[in-house]
Design a protein around this motif. Sequence first.
Motif, PDB file in Angstrom:
ATOM      1  N   LEU A  15      14.039  -0.088  15.680  1.00 49.04           N
ATOM      2  CA  LEU A  15      13.679  -0.012  14.268  1.00 49.04           C
ATOM      3  C   LEU A  15      14.254  -1.142  13.425  1.00 49.04           C
ATOM      4  CD1 LEU A  15      11.884   1.662  12.475  1.00 49.04           C
ATOM      5  CD2 LEU A  15      13.848   3.109  11.902  1.00 49.04           C
ATOM      6  N   PRO A  16      15.527  -1.552  13.589  1.00 48.07           N
ATOM      7  CA  PRO A  16      16.024  -2.678  12.781  1.00 48.07           C
ATOM      8  C   PRO A  16      15.209  -3.957  12.972  1.00 48.07           C
ATOM      9  CG  PRO A  16      17.859  -1.489  13.741  1.00 48.07           C
ATOM     10  CD  PRO A  16      16.618  -0.935  14.375  1.00 48.07           C
ATOM     11  N   SER A  17      14.773  -4.201  14.185  1.00 44.70           N
ATOM     12  CA  SER A  17      13.969  -5.396  14.441  1.00 44.70           C
ATOM     13  C   SER A  17      12.606  -5.287  13.769  1.00 44.70           C
ATOM     14  CB  SER A  17      13.795  -5.609  15.946  1.00 44.70           C
ATOM     15  OG  SER A  17      13.070  -6.798  16.215  1.00 44.70           O
ATOM     16  N   ILE A  18      11.986  -4.108  13.831  1.00 46.68           N
ATOM     17  CA  ILE A  18      10.703  -3.907  13.150  1.00 46.68           C
ATOM     18  C   ILE A  18      10.859  -4.118  11.653  1.00 46.68           C
ATOM     19  CG2 ILE A  18       8.954  -2.193  12.546  1.00 46.68           C
ATOM     20  CD1 ILE A  18       9.251  -1.027  15.337  1.00 46.68           C
ATOM     21  N   LYS A  19      11.902  -3.550  11.077  1.00 39.44           N
ATOM     22  CA  LYS A  19      12.140  -3.712   9.637  1.00 39.44           C
ATOM     23  C   LYS A  19      12.350  -5.171   9.277  1.00 39.44           C
ATOM     24  CE  LYS A  19      14.059   0.867   8.604  1.00 39.44           C
ATOM     25  NZ  LYS A  19      15.271   1.622   8.168  1.00 39.44           N
ATOM     26  N   ARG A  20      13.098  -5.895  10.095  1.00 40.77           N
ATOM     27  CA  ARG A  20      13.371  -7.304   9.808  1.00 40.77           C
ATOM     28  C   ARG A  20      12.081  -8.122   9.854  1.00 40.77           C
ATOM     29  NH1 ARG A  20      15.245 -10.897   6.777  1.00 40.77           N
ATOM     30  NH2 ARG A  20      15.994 -12.821   7.742  1.00 40.77           N
ATOM     31  N   HIS A  21      11.243  -7.878  10.849  1.00 40.16           N
ATOM     32  CA  HIS A  21       9.973  -8.602  10.928  1.00 40.16           C
ATOM     33  C   HIS A  21       9.074  -8.271   9.739  1.00 40.16           C
ATOM     34  CE1 HIS A  21      11.175  -9.479  15.056  1.00 40.16           C
ATOM     35  NE2 HIS A  21      10.210 -10.374  15.084  1.00 40.16           N
ATOM     36  N   MET A  22       9.042  -7.015   9.353  1.00 43.73           N
ATOM     37  CA  MET A  22       8.231  -6.638   8.198  1.00 43.73           C
ATOM     38  C   MET A  22       8.762  -7.284   6.923  1.00 43.73           C
ATOM     39  SD  MET A  22       5.652  -4.831   9.186  1.00 43.73           S
ATOM     40  CE  MET A  22       5.083  -3.942   7.734  1.00 43.73           C
ATOM     41  N   GLU A  23      10.069  -7.365   6.765  1.00 41.20           N
ATOM     42  CA  GLU A  23      10.668  -7.993   5.583  1.00 41.20           C
ATOM     43  C   GLU A  23      10.209  -9.443   5.438  1.00 41.20           C
ATOM     44  OE1 GLU A  23      14.850  -7.702   6.092  1.00 41.20           O
ATOM     45  OE2 GLU A  23      14.982  -5.596   5.480  1.00 41.20           O
ATOM     46  N   VAL A  24      10.234 -10.176   6.542  1.00 41.46           N
ATOM     47  CA  VAL A  24       9.904 -11.596   6.475  1.00 41.46           C
ATOM     48  C   VAL A  24       8.395 -11.815   6.473  1.00 41.46           C
ATOM     49  CG1 VAL A  24      10.131 -13.840   7.609  1.00 41.46           C
ATOM     50  CG2 VAL A  24      12.067 -12.239   7.583  1.00 41.46           C
ATOM     51  N   HIS A  25       7.713 -11.283   7.479  1.00 36.34           N
ATOM     52  CA  HIS A  25       6.280 -11.544   7.617  1.00 36.34           C
ATOM     53  C   HIS A  25       5.467 -10.846   6.526  1.00 36.34           C
ATOM     54  CE1 HIS A  25       6.204 -13.649  11.510  1.00 36.34           C
ATOM     55  NE2 HIS A  25       7.250 -12.900  11.815  1.00 36.34           N
ATOM     56  N   PHE A  26       5.557  -9.521   6.479  1.00 35.59           N
ATOM     57  CA  PHE A  26       4.669  -8.798   5.563  1.00 35.59           C
ATOM     58  C   PHE A  26       5.171  -8.796   4.127  1.00 35.59           C
ATOM     59  CE2 PHE A  26       3.326  -4.859   3.416  1.00 35.59           C
ATOM     60  CZ  PHE A  26       2.007  -5.240   3.210  1.00 35.59           C
ATOM     61  N   PHE A  27       6.413  -8.321   3.901  1.00 31.71           N
ATOM     62  CA  PHE A  27       6.901  -8.268   2.530  1.00 31.71           C
ATOM     63  C   PHE A  27       7.110  -9.670   1.955  1.00 31.71           C
ATOM     64  CE2 PHE A  27       8.103  -3.944   3.953  1.00 31.71           C
ATOM     65  CZ  PHE A  27       7.393  -3.241   2.995  1.00 31.71           C
ATOM     66  N   GLY A  28       7.444 -10.632   2.822  1.00 34.59           N
ATOM     67  CA  GLY A  28       7.518 -12.014   2.358  1.00 34.59           C
ATOM     68  C   GLY A  28       6.163 -12.512   1.886  1.00 34.59           C
ATOM     69  N   THR A  29       5.135 -12.256   2.681  1.00 35.13           N
ATOM     70  CA  THR A  29       3.769 -12.634   2.300  1.00 35.13           C
ATOM     71  C   THR A  29       3.335 -11.924   1.028  1.00 35.13           C
ATOM     72  OG1 THR A  29       3.071 -13.175   4.555  1.00 35.13           O
ATOM     73  CG2 THR A  29       1.345 -12.497   3.021  1.00 35.13           C
ATOM     74  N   ALA A  30       3.536 -10.605   0.989  1.00 34.90           N
ATOM     75  CA  ALA A  30       3.111  -9.828  -0.181  1.00 34.90           C
ATOM     76  C   ALA A  30       3.899 -10.222  -1.429  1.00 34.90           C
ATOM     77  CB  ALA A  30       3.272  -8.336   0.105  1.00 34.90           C
ATOM     78  N   GLY A  31       5.200 -10.468  -1.267  1.00 31.88           N
ATOM     79  CA  GLY A  31       6.044 -10.782  -2.416  1.00 31.88           C
ATOM     80  C   GLY A  31       5.712 -12.117  -3.049  1.00 31.88           C
ATOM     81  N   VAL A  32       5.561 -13.157  -2.229  1.00 32.88           N
ATOM     82  CA  VAL A  32       5.229 -14.469  -2.782  1.00 32.88           C
ATOM     83  C   VAL A  32       3.819 -14.435  -3.378  1.00 32.88           C
ATOM     84  CG1 VAL A  32       5.018 -16.941  -2.331  1.00 32.88           C
ATOM     85  CG2 VAL A  32       6.764 -15.606  -1.131  1.00 32.88           C
ATOM     86  N   THR A  33       2.916 -13.717  -2.728  1.00 34.75           N
ATOM     87  CA  THR A  33       1.554 -13.583  -3.259  1.00 34.75           C
ATOM     88  C   THR A  33       1.558 -12.903  -4.620  1.00 34.75           C
ATOM     89  OG1 THR A  33       0.611 -13.506  -1.024  1.00 34.75           O
ATOM     90  CG2 THR A  33      -0.747 -12.642  -2.814  1.00 34.75           C
ATOM     91  N   ALA A  34       2.334 -11.827  -4.751  1.00 36.34           N
ATOM     92  CA  ALA A  34       2.406 -11.121  -6.031  1.00 36.34           C
ATOM     93  C   ALA A  34       2.968 -12.020  -7.129  1.00 36.34           C
ATOM     94  CB  ALA A  34       3.255  -9.864  -5.886  1.00 36.34           C
ATOM     95  N   ALA A  35       4.008 -12.790  -6.803  1.00 35.33           N
ATOM     96  CA  ALA A  35       4.598 -13.696  -7.786  1.00 35.33           C
ATOM     97  C   ALA A  35       3.634 -14.813  -8.168  1.00 35.33           C
ATOM     98  CB  ALA A  35       5.897 -14.283  -7.232  1.00 35.33           C
ATOM     99  N   ALA A  36       2.830 -15.251  -7.214  1.00 40.10           N
ATOM    100  CA  ALA A  36       1.897 -16.350  -7.456  1.00 40.10           C
ATOM    101  C   ALA A  36       0.613 -15.902  -8.148  1.00 40.10           C
ATOM    102  CB  ALA A  36       1.541 -17.026  -6.125  1.00 40.10           C
ATOM    103  N   TRP A  37       0.287 -14.644  -8.067  1.00 40.93           N
ATOM    104  CA  TRP A  37      -1.017 -14.114  -8.479  1.00 40.93           C
ATOM    105  C   TRP A  37      -1.466 -14.583  -9.868  1.00 40.93           C
ATOM    106  CZ3 TRP A  37      -4.531 -12.087  -5.375  1.00 40.93           C
ATOM    107  CH2 TRP A  37      -5.585 -11.334  -5.897  1.00 40.93           C
TER     108      TRP A  37
END
Length: 296
Positions: free
Chosen positions: A111-133
Amino acid sequence: MLSFDGRVAIVTGSGRGLGASHAKFLAARGAAVVVNDLGGSAQGTGSSAAPAEEVVAEIVANGGRAVANFDSVSDNPEGIVRTAIDAFGRLDILVNNAGINQVHAFGPDILPSIKRHMEVHFFGTAGVTAAAWPHLIESGSGRIVNTTSPTLIGFPEQTPYVAAKGAIFAFTRTLAFEAAPVGIKVNAIAPTAATRMSDEADLPEEFKQFMRDNLPTSLVSPVVAYLAHEACAINGEVIQAQGGEAQRLVLGFNKGFTSKDLTPELVQEHLDEILDPATHVPFDRIEKQDLSAVGK
């Protein structure tokens, strides 16, 4: 020639590998580029300003415009976007490329590895996209290029990585519906190229050499550039790119089997029909898609 004169782009994770190639390609075509990179390892540890600074120095030496940003996509996405606005006054293109890869067999400690990948790949993508929107809306022809993976078909000991890339695939497909009315187009690439991730992967050395010889990052960046250009004619698509090949990657349905009296036994009996690839029909393009049958 498709020019990016007057356009401003952010490329996350662009201190090395695919991201560096994308940043240099866009800059060579006239874009002003924010080279974002935390400068950590491929596994997501550590940090260094050197990778982003080196890419910026190369772009500037070749007559281009670029600035470095060292923020983490998962910790400070707003800071990445602020760098673009402060340096260049606008934002037209976001290439979400930053990622990590920790090979990890599935088990109780995954689970820690899954969370870490989601933080960078998915939440990183979603977060920068939201800020850029809002800035991409203001651009009038904002473009978002996300990065998913051909490993969506499945890959051993890669559950955290592939699951995070799957989230990006779904994010791209559904965000495209909201993007279209405000003048933004959202697409993704599913790349394969020789990078430090492939060099460090548990792969046969012969295959790694094949990748180095035949799958350079430079043959992925032209696909990114098309998707990032204001002339891009598609929305919600995922393009698999490797070694000069560009292919549509899609989900879809086949004809399957139907019974109003469905039982487990009928599923077993008609399994060949349910799985038949010969009747597979991919989803249509976003602008043509009829959603009334989805889920029925």
